[in-house]
Write a protein that holds these residues in place. Structure first.
Motif, PDB file in Angstrom:
ATOM      1  N   SER A  15       1.217   3.320  10.990  1.00 31.50           N
ATOM      2  CA  SER A  15       1.402   3.824   9.633  1.00 31.50           C
ATOM      3  C   SER A  15       0.322   3.233   8.748  1.00 31.50           C
ATOM      4  CB  SER A  15       2.765   3.400   9.077  1.00 31.50           C
ATOM      5  OG  SER A  15       3.799   3.895   9.884  1.00 31.50           O
ATOM      6  N   GLY A  16      -0.227   4.065   7.879  1.00 31.78           N
ATOM      7  CA  GLY A  16      -1.264   3.594   6.966  1.00 31.78           C
ATOM      8  C   GLY A  16      -0.732   2.805   5.786  1.00 31.78           C
ATOM      9  N   ASP A  17       0.546   2.954   5.500  1.00 32.33           N
ATOM     10  CA  ASP A  17       1.148   2.198   4.399  1.00 32.33           C
ATOM     11  C   ASP A  17       2.634   1.988   4.661  1.00 32.33           C
ATOM     12  OD1 ASP A  17       2.814   4.305   2.916  1.00 32.33           O
ATOM     13  OD2 ASP A  17       0.840   5.252   2.897  1.00 32.33           O
ATOM     14  N   ALA A  18       3.213   1.103   3.902  1.00 31.50           N
ATOM     15  CA  ALA A  18       4.609   0.700   4.127  1.00 31.50           C
ATOM     16  C   ALA A  18       5.599   1.831   3.850  1.00 31.50           C
ATOM     17  CB  ALA A  18       4.946  -0.522   3.284  1.00 31.50           C
ATOM     18  N   MET A  39       0.904  -4.933   3.264  1.00 31.17           N
ATOM     19  CA  MET A  39       0.567  -3.545   3.575  1.00 31.17           C
ATOM     20  C   MET A  39       0.246  -2.816   2.275  1.00 31.17           C
ATOM     21  SD  MET A  39       3.419  -2.529   6.434  1.00 31.17           S
ATOM     22  CE  MET A  39       2.569  -1.010   6.864  1.00 31.17           C
ATOM     23  N   PRO A  40      -0.546  -1.741   2.362  1.00 29.49           N
ATOM     24  CA  PRO A  40      -0.812  -0.946   1.156  1.00 29.49           C
ATOM     25  C   PRO A  40       0.485  -0.355   0.587  1.00 29.49           C
ATOM     26  CG  PRO A  40      -2.327  -0.356   2.927  1.00 29.49           C
ATOM     27  CD  PRO A  40      -1.274  -1.256   3.528  1.00 29.49           C
ATOM     28  N   GLY A  41       0.512  -0.208  -0.721  1.00 28.96           N
ATOM     29  CA  GLY A  41       1.707   0.328  -1.369  1.00 28.96           C
ATOM     30  C   GLY A  41       2.708  -0.785  -1.619  1.00 28.96           C
ATOM     31  N   SER A  43       5.101  -4.021  -0.036  1.00 26.35           N
ATOM     32  CA  SER A  43       4.912  -5.064   0.974  1.00 26.35           C
ATOM     33  C   SER A  43       5.763  -4.779   2.213  1.00 26.35           C
ATOM     34  CB  SER A  43       5.304  -6.432   0.402  1.00 26.35           C
ATOM     35  OG  SER A  43       6.716  -6.532   0.285  1.00 26.35           O
TER      36      SER A  43
END
Length: 105
Positions: A15-18, A39-41, A43
Motif C-alpha cells: 500500500s502506498g499510504d496508510a 506512512m504517508p497520510g 501514521s
C-alpha cells in the motif's frame, strides 16, 4: 521487504499510504499485516487503531526505526513490534509463527 517475503513464498500486497492499507485490510481480509509506524497520510499507529476498530483479529507486525514508538504501536493493537533495520530472518520466523497460530485457531 516485498522481494524478501516473496522469495520466502509469501504473497505480498503493498500500500502506498496508510488509508489505502486500512481499506485493503477491510476489503481483502489478509492473513497478516506488516505496517510501518511512519506512512504517508495517517501514521501506522492510526491505521492499526482503525483496523482493530472493525474489529479484526488479523495479526499485525508493527515496524519502525523509532523504537520509542513501540509502546504506542502496542497500545494501538500490533501483535509484534520489530525495530528497523529489520532482521529479515527474524521477521520471516515471526510471520510463520503468527500464521501457524492463526490457522490452528
Amino acid at each position: 521487504l516485498k522481494v524478501v517475503l516473496e522469495l520466502e513464498d509469501f504473497e505480498v500486497l503493498t500500500s502506498g499510504d496508510a488509508a489505502l492499507a486500512v481499506r485493503q485490510v477491510r476489503d481483502l481480509s489478509p492473513a497478516l499485516v506488516v505496517i510501518d509506524c511512519n506512512m504517508p497520510g495517517m501514521s501506522g499507529i492510526q491505521a492499526t487503531e482503525l483496523i482493530r476498530a472493525v474489529p479484526s483479529d488479523v495479526p499485525i507486525i508493527g515496524i519502525s526505526a523509532e523504537t520509542r514508538r513501540e509502546e504506542e504501536m502496542r497500545k494501538a493493537g500490533v501483535s509484534v513490534f520489530l525495530p528497523k533495520p529489520l532482521d529479515m530472518a527474524r521477521l520471516t520466523e515471526i510471520i510463520g509463527a503468527l500464521l501457524a497460530a492463526r490457522s490452528a485457531s
